[in-house]
Design a protein around this motif. Structure first.
Motif, PDB file in Angstrom:
ATOM      1  N   LEU A 192       5.915  -9.214 -17.451  1.00  0.00           N
ATOM      2  CA  LEU A 192       6.735  -8.365 -16.581  1.00  0.00           C
ATOM      3  C   LEU A 192       8.180  -8.835 -16.709  1.00  0.00           C
ATOM      4  O   LEU A 192       8.522  -9.970 -16.341  1.00  0.00           O
ATOM      5  CB  LEU A 192       6.254  -8.481 -15.136  1.00  0.00           C
ATOM      6  N   CYS A 193       9.050  -7.978 -17.247  1.00  0.00           N
ATOM      7  CA  CYS A 193      10.379  -8.406 -17.688  1.00  0.00           C
ATOM      8  C   CYS A 193      11.507  -7.745 -16.898  1.00  0.00           C
ATOM      9  O   CYS A 193      11.580  -6.509 -16.835  1.00  0.00           O
ATOM     10  CB  CYS A 193      10.563  -8.078 -19.170  1.00  0.00           C
ATOM     11  N   TRP A 233      15.924  -0.309  -9.056  1.00  0.00           N
ATOM     12  CA  TRP A 233      16.230  -0.658  -7.669  1.00  0.00           C
ATOM     13  C   TRP A 233      16.443   0.638  -6.892  1.00  0.00           C
ATOM     14  O   TRP A 233      17.237   1.489  -7.286  1.00  0.00           O
ATOM     15  CB  TRP A 233      17.483  -1.522  -7.614  1.00  0.00           C
ATOM     16  N   ALA A 234      15.724   0.790  -5.803  1.00  0.00           N
ATOM     17  CA  ALA A 234      15.810   2.020  -5.018  1.00  0.00           C
ATOM     18  C   ALA A 234      17.215   2.163  -4.405  1.00  0.00           C
ATOM     19  O   ALA A 234      17.818   1.183  -3.949  1.00  0.00           O
ATOM     20  CB  ALA A 234      14.764   2.015  -3.920  1.00  0.00           C
ATOM     21  N   HIS A 235      17.727   3.393  -4.423  1.00  0.00           N
ATOM     22  CA  HIS A 235      19.084   3.639  -3.910  1.00  0.00           C
ATOM     23  C   HIS A 235      19.190   3.351  -2.421  1.00  0.00           C
ATOM     24  O   HIS A 235      20.250   2.938  -1.931  1.00  0.00           O
ATOM     25  CB  HIS A 235      19.495   5.090  -4.184  1.00  0.00           C
ATOM     26  N   ASN A 236      18.106   3.564  -1.684  1.00  0.00           N
ATOM     27  CA  ASN A 236      18.154   3.338  -0.237  1.00  0.00           C
ATOM     28  C   ASN A 236      17.739   1.925   0.154  1.00  0.00           C
ATOM     29  O   ASN A 236      17.635   1.610   1.342  1.00  0.00           O
ATOM     30  CB  ASN A 236      17.256   4.357   0.477  1.00  0.00           C
ATOM     31  N   ALA A 237      17.455   1.078  -0.837  1.00  0.00           N
ATOM     32  CA  ALA A 237      17.051  -0.298  -0.535  1.00  0.00           C
ATOM     33  C   ALA A 237      18.287  -1.147  -0.277  1.00  0.00           C
ATOM     34  O   ALA A 237      19.345  -0.955  -0.892  1.00  0.00           O
ATOM     35  CB  ALA A 237      16.248  -0.876  -1.697  1.00  0.00           C
ATOM     36  N   SER A 238      18.136  -2.096   0.639  1.00  0.00           N
ATOM     37  CA  SER A 238      19.256  -2.993   0.928  1.00  0.00           C
ATOM     38  C   SER A 238      19.433  -3.961  -0.236  1.00  0.00           C
ATOM     39  O   SER A 238      18.463  -4.358  -0.884  1.00  0.00           O
ATOM     40  CB  SER A 238      18.988  -3.766   2.223  1.00  0.00           C
ATOM     41  N   LEU A 239      20.688  -4.318  -0.495  1.00  0.00           N
ATOM     42  CA  LEU A 239      20.971  -5.235  -1.596  1.00  0.00           C
ATOM     43  C   LEU A 239      20.640  -6.666  -1.191  1.00  0.00           C
ATOM     44  O   LEU A 239      20.778  -7.048  -0.031  1.00  0.00           O
ATOM     45  CB  LEU A 239      22.446  -5.143  -1.994  1.00  0.00           C
ATOM     46  N   ALA A 240      20.189  -7.446  -2.155  1.00  0.00           N
ATOM     47  CA  ALA A 240      19.887  -8.853  -1.888  1.00  0.00           C
ATOM     48  C   ALA A 240      21.204  -9.592  -1.668  1.00  0.00           C
ATOM     49  O   ALA A 240      22.071  -9.595  -2.549  1.00  0.00           O
ATOM     50  CB  ALA A 240      19.136  -9.456  -3.063  1.00  0.00           C
ATOM     51  N   PRO A 241      21.399 -10.214  -0.506  1.00  0.00           N
ATOM     52  CA  PRO A 241      22.673 -10.886  -0.229  1.00  0.00           C
ATOM     53  C   PRO A 241      22.892 -12.063  -1.181  1.00  0.00           C
ATOM     54  O   PRO A 241      22.001 -12.877  -1.416  1.00  0.00           O
ATOM     55  CB  PRO A 241      22.510 -11.362   1.224  1.00  0.00           C
ATOM     56  N   GLY A 242      24.085 -12.128  -1.721  1.00  0.00           N
ATOM     57  CA  GLY A 242      24.434 -13.247  -2.591  1.00  0.00           C
ATOM     58  C   GLY A 242      23.879 -13.172  -3.996  1.00  0.00           C
ATOM     59  O   GLY A 242      24.108 -14.080  -4.796  1.00  0.00           O
ATOM     60  N   ALA A 243      23.138 -12.138  -4.327  1.00  0.00           N
ATOM     61  CA  ALA A 243      22.553 -12.043  -5.665  1.00  0.00           C
ATOM     62  C   ALA A 243      23.641 -11.748  -6.686  1.00  0.00           C
ATOM     63  O   ALA A 243      24.493 -10.885  -6.488  1.00  0.00           O
ATOM     64  CB  ALA A 243      21.494 -10.945  -5.697  1.00  0.00           C
ATOM     65  N   TRP A 244      23.619 -12.501  -7.787  1.00  0.00           N
ATOM     66  CA  TRP A 244      24.526 -12.262  -8.897  1.00  0.00           C
ATOM     67  C   TRP A 244      23.785 -12.559 -10.183  1.00  0.00           C
ATOM     68  O   TRP A 244      23.204 -13.632 -10.309  1.00  0.00           O
ATOM     69  CB  TRP A 244      25.768 -13.150  -8.803  1.00  0.00           C
ATOM     70  N   PRO A 289      17.108 -13.571 -16.095  1.00  0.00           N
ATOM     71  CA  PRO A 289      16.122 -14.421 -15.409  1.00  0.00           C
ATOM     72  C   PRO A 289      16.323 -14.539 -13.903  1.00  0.00           C
ATOM     73  O   PRO A 289      15.360 -14.799 -13.181  1.00  0.00           O
ATOM     74  CB  PRO A 289      16.290 -15.778 -16.100  1.00  0.00           C
ATOM     75  N   SER A 290      17.554 -14.333 -13.415  1.00  0.00           N
ATOM     76  CA  SER A 290      17.769 -14.444 -11.967  1.00  0.00           C
ATOM     77  C   SER A 290      17.086 -13.316 -11.201  1.00  0.00           C
ATOM     78  O   SER A 290      16.954 -13.391  -9.970  1.00  0.00           O
ATOM     79  CB  SER A 290      19.270 -14.447 -11.658  1.00  0.00           C
ATOM     80  N   PHE A 291      16.614 -12.272 -11.889  1.00  0.00           N
ATOM     81  CA  PHE A 291      15.907 -11.166 -11.236  1.00  0.00           C
ATOM     82  C   PHE A 291      14.389 -11.397 -11.159  1.00  0.00           C
ATOM     83  O   PHE A 291      13.685 -10.608 -10.541  1.00  0.00           O
ATOM     84  CB  PHE A 291      16.162  -9.852 -11.980  1.00  0.00           C
ATOM     85  N   PHE A 292      13.879 -12.422 -11.805  1.00  0.00           N
ATOM     86  CA  PHE A 292      12.437 -12.664 -11.796  1.00  0.00           C
ATOM     87  C   PHE A 292      11.856 -12.777 -10.377  1.00  0.00           C
ATOM     88  O   PHE A 292      10.770 -12.243 -10.110  1.00  0.00           O
ATOM     89  CB  PHE A 292      12.099 -13.926 -12.588  1.00  0.00           C
ATOM     90  N   PRO A 293      12.537 -13.474  -9.434  1.00  0.00           N
ATOM     91  CA  PRO A 293      11.947 -13.573  -8.095  1.00  0.00           C
ATOM     92  C   PRO A 293      11.683 -12.219  -7.437  1.00  0.00           C
ATOM     93  O   PRO A 293      10.740 -12.090  -6.648  1.00  0.00           O
ATOM     94  CB  PRO A 293      12.995 -14.381  -7.307  1.00  0.00           C
ATOM     95  N   PHE A 294      12.491 -11.199  -7.749  1.00  0.00           N
ATOM     96  CA  PHE A 294      12.266  -9.869  -7.172  1.00  0.00           C
ATOM     97  C   PHE A 294      10.980  -9.246  -7.703  1.00  0.00           C
ATOM     98  O   PHE A 294      10.333  -8.448  -7.014  1.00  0.00           O
ATOM     99  CB  PHE A 294      13.443  -8.942  -7.478  1.00  0.00           C
ATOM    100  N   LEU A 295      10.597  -9.608  -8.933  1.00  0.00           N
ATOM    101  CA  LEU A 295       9.411  -9.010  -9.556  1.00  0.00           C
ATOM    102  C   LEU A 295       8.154  -9.828  -9.351  1.00  0.00           C
ATOM    103  O   LEU A 295       7.046  -9.361  -9.674  1.00  0.00           O
ATOM    104  CB  LEU A 295       9.638  -8.858 -11.067  1.00  0.00           C
ATOM    105  N   ASN A 296       8.304 -11.022  -8.831  1.00  0.00           N
ATOM    106  CA  ASN A 296       7.172 -11.945  -8.735  1.00  0.00           C
ATOM    107  C   ASN A 296       6.299 -11.631  -7.512  1.00  0.00           C
ATOM    108  O   ASN A 296       6.166 -12.428  -6.584  1.00  0.00           O
ATOM    109  CB  ASN A 296       7.702 -13.386  -8.662  1.00  0.00           C
TER     110      ASN A 296
END
Length: 790
Positions: free
Chosen positions: A772-773, A670-681, A711-718
């Motif tokens: 892609l994992c 995750w890029a340091h300057n990228a905004s965080l996904a709100p509510g992601a846990w 698995p909750s991170f899969f949408p970011f990679l899809n």
């Protein structure tokens, strides 16, 4: 409301014996008149709630206040009639007793009793006549009122053609044909008219638009949620023991376990409270329904508690109840279907209607049996509230088995899967797959003084066999003979009168031991040995915590649903390489030895090595009371499956991923300057992404790098962008339903994206794909939580 005297059956029987023919004739007229009145009321009785008397009149089903008032008067008259019939029986019984006392006294008492009896019979007959007149008036008034309503609103009670409610007309047609198929429709006021259909379908269900002439503020306004109280840690478990109830051997076992761990729960609560630093925690209202203990599911466990049956499920449920209570949440516990229906607000009938009230619970913990019971009795409310359910699932449910359509089309359908829940709603006993949430249980934690006492009291040549049922010992004579050359063997096999023939004579069998005595046996033993079954129970962890070495069998080939009857039908393709994979993979040597039992030389060499190995009592943090409290607290605070976004529409462009390729590596961060996904846990910045080797599951690919698949991170990679950042040469991009996607296909150089979010899966592999994992870090001794997840 009128209730029948509980001694009614006795009363009738005595009346038939003692009353004269004329009295029987008059009472018969009264009784058949009452039956006629009940039949005339028709639907008023069909919609009564469970537990109501057969003579109960549900006045709220009638239309206006006048009708309800008359019915209340009828109720009073009927109640008076029943009381007088009861008095009549008592008088007759009294007369009979006087008759037995003697002829002289009987002559004095007979005349007043007989005279009073005739007066009461005449009064009952007159009351029945009055009731018949009242019913006739009600029916006439009801027909007249219904005729006026139908004429005035005929144009307002036609099924609307509203594109926002495409199923409305079809549902109205269904109601015309089937509304009498379930009494719950009459309970909600359906009476066969078009207006009642539309009112029900717009106000109870949600298939039709609200009718403009209805009072919308009264029918559509959702009740305001009550303000949340603050959860406060509890240290006294006495009220929890009351909530757990009694009457079943399983509940008695669970309460004894809870009492035994009470001090450890209290100390763990203090430590976690200090760790959280006073963070406010909302108190949740939680229903715990243990479905496998209900009579409707068979409750095969309770009768076997005292006969060596499996206790793992009850161990876990006892610890779940304790953890939820200690964390300060409101609990309601049910172990019967009737209790479940009452707590949920299930209407009378066959389960086709929604609940009678908004669900009063923030969370529901249950098992597969309870899940099935809720689906059968909650109607459409099950779909509405299923995001609040947490399913305690011993062996886990993989996404391919959970998605109903996909499981049916691709051969993954079993008796236990296809629920279309978020896979994280399934909570397992061990961390089998990160697709599910790891719930776990607890083992006894020892202080340093206790650990030293155990080490000093160990017998160097004492072994205890893992297996309370005699069938587990069958065919194990060869292993036991080798073990007997080095160690004194102890067993805890259940038997009633005769020693089980499967247990060799050189084994000292203690019979089934209470848990404290079993713990004392483990504290003396050097070795705890398993013979391949039961799988993944709590006993090996208890043995290791008490300073034993655990010796188990390696399975070759691994056991799975493809080759072993025990796993057949379970919603998982997981391959089990030993009796206790968690002990093998997460603990290992010197505490856990996994050998090939088919190789006698390897088996004997392992025993010789274990005898010279010194180990300290060891318990993984995640199986301590504090570890379990920490984990469940994090789940309750952060897991919200009701707010999860739905799948993106086909053809929608995925947002650009905020990743960078890590320097001198082949994974994304995750890029340091990228905004965080709100509510992601877990927090999105803990994500690390790799392209796995062909034939490798994401679970294994992440473990290869010392990480856990998330698995909750899969949408970011899809997205195509993720493949490009990893410098994967995609000649084409396709979006399909497949539990292995996102993945890169070789040969073909084609990249595949996931079309169905419920199919994102850490489990599963194919030699055709490089998956892609998404991976993350984890807290020491707590694989369920990332470093910053608490």
């Amino acid at each position: 409301m009128i209730t029948v005297n509980p001694d009614g059956k006795i009363m009738v029987r005595r009346c038939l014996v003692t009353l004269r023919p004329f009295r029987l004739f008059v009472l018969g007229i009264g009784f058949f008149s009452l039956c006629f009145l009940m039949t005339s009321l028709g639907g008023q009785f069909s919609a009564r709630r469970p537990g109501d008397s057969p003579f109960t009149i549900r006045t709220e089903v009638m239309g206006g206040p006048e009708s309800r008032g008359v019915l209340r008067k009828m109720s009073d008259l009927l109640e008076l009639m029943v009381k007088r019939m009861d008095t009549l029986a008592r008088l007759e019984n009294s007369s009979e007793l006087h008759r037995a006392a003697g002829e002289g006294r009987f002559a004095v008492d007979r005349l007043p009793a007989g005279t009073g009896l005739m007066e009461r019979i005449q009064a009952i007959a007159q009351n029945v006549s009055d009731i018949a007149v009242k019913v006739d008036q009600i029916l006439r008034h009801s027909l007249l009122l219904h005729s006026k309503v139908s004429e005035g609103r005929r144009d307002q009670c036609e099924a609307p053609s509203d594109p926002k409610f495409p199923d409305c007309s079809g549902k109205v047609e269904w109601m015309r044909a089937r509304w009498t198929s379930d009494p719950c429709y009459a309970f909600f006021g359906v009476d066969g008219t078009e207006c009642s259909f539309l009112i029900y379908l717009s106000e109870v269900e949600w298939f039709c638009p609200p009718l403009p002439w209805r009072n919308q503020t009264a029918t559509r306004r959702a009740p305001k949620p009550l303000p949340k109280g603050q959860a406060v840690f509890r240290s006294n478990l006495s009220h929890l023991l009351e909530l757990m109830g009694s009457g079943k051997e399983s509940l008695i076992f669970m309460k004894k376990r809870t009492k035994r761990f009470a001090i450890q729960w209290a100390l763990a609560a203090q430590r976690l409270e200090q760790k959280l630093g006073g963070v406010r925690r909302d108190q949740k209202q939680i229903l715990v329904h243990i479905g496998f203990l209900t009579e409707e599911s068979g409750d095969v466990f309770s009768p076997r508690v005292l006969k060596g049956g499996p206790l793992g499920e009850m161990v876990q449920w006892a610890d779940i109840l304790a953890a939820l209570y200690v964390l300060g949440h409101g609990l309601r516990i049910t172990v019967s279907l009737k209790e479940l229906q009452s707590n949920l607000g299930v209407p009378p009938g066959r389960g086709n209607c929604p609940l009678t009230m908004p669900l009063p619970f923030d969370l529901i913990y249950t098992d597969y049996h309870g899940l099935q019971q809720m689906k059968q009795h909650m109607g459409l409310s099950f779909r509405k509230y299923r995001c609040r359910i947490r399913v305690i699932d011993t062996f886990g449910t993989e996404p391919a088995y959970n998605h109903e359509e996909y499981a049916t089309l691709h051969g993954y359908r079993t008796n236990w899967g296809y629920w279309n829940l978020n896979p994280k709603q399934f909570m397992t006993m061990f961390p089998h797959t990160p697709d599910n949430s790891f719930m776990g249980f607890v083992s006894e934690e020892l202080n340093e003084t206790e650990k030293q006492l155990i080490k000093d009291g160990k017998a160097s040549n004492m072994a205890v066999v893992y297996g309370k049922e005699a069938s587990i010992w069958k065919g194990k004579e060869k292993f036991l003979s080798i073990l007997n050359k080095y160690m004194e063997i102890h067993g805890t096999v259940y038997y009633e009168s005769q020693r089980p023939p499967e247990v060799p004579a050189f084994v000292k069998n203690h019979g089934l031991l209470p848990q404290p005595e079993f713990q004392q046996l483990l504290r003396k033993a050097k070795l705890f040995i398993g013979f391949g079954f039961p799988y993944e129970g709590p006993a090996p962890l208890e043995a290791i915590a008490n300073g034993c070495v655990f010796l188990q069998s390696r399975f070759s080939p691994p056991h799975s649903s493809l080759n072993h009857e025990f796993f057949r039908g379970k919603p998982t393709s997981r391959e089990v390489f030993s009796q206790h994979p968690y002990a093998e993979n997460f603990i290992g040597k010197p505490h856990v030895w996994t050998v090939d039992y088919n190789n006698s030389e390897e088996f004997e060499a392992a025993i010789q090595a274990i005898m010279t190995t010194q180990v300290d009592p060891y318990l993984p943090y995640e199986y301590t009371c504090e570890g379990m409290l920490e984990r469940i607290h994090a789940y309750i605070q952060h897991q919200d499956f009701c707010a999860a976004p739905g799948p993106a529409p086909p053809g929608a462009r995925a947002p650009q991923s905020p990743f960078i390729l890590a320097p001198n590596t082949t994974h994304l961060e995750w890029a340091h300057n990228a905004s965080l996904a709100p509510g992601a846990w877990p927090p999105a910045y803990s994500l690390r992404a790799w392209l796995a080797a062909a034939g490798r599951a994401c679970t294994d690919a992440c473990l290869d790098h010392g990480l856990i698949c998330e698995p909750s991170f899969f949408p970011f990679l899809n997205s195509q962008d993720a493949f490009q950042k990893l410098q994967v040469p995609c000649d084409g991009i396709e979006s399909e339903m497949n539990h292995l996607y996102p993945a890169f296909a070789q040969p073909g150089q084609e990249c595949f994206l996931q079309k169905e979010p419920l199919l994102f899966s850490c489990a599963g592999s194919s030699t055709k794909y490089r998956r892609l994992c998404p991976c993350r870090d984890f807290r020491k001794g707590q694989v369920a939580l990332c470093q910053d997840c608490l």
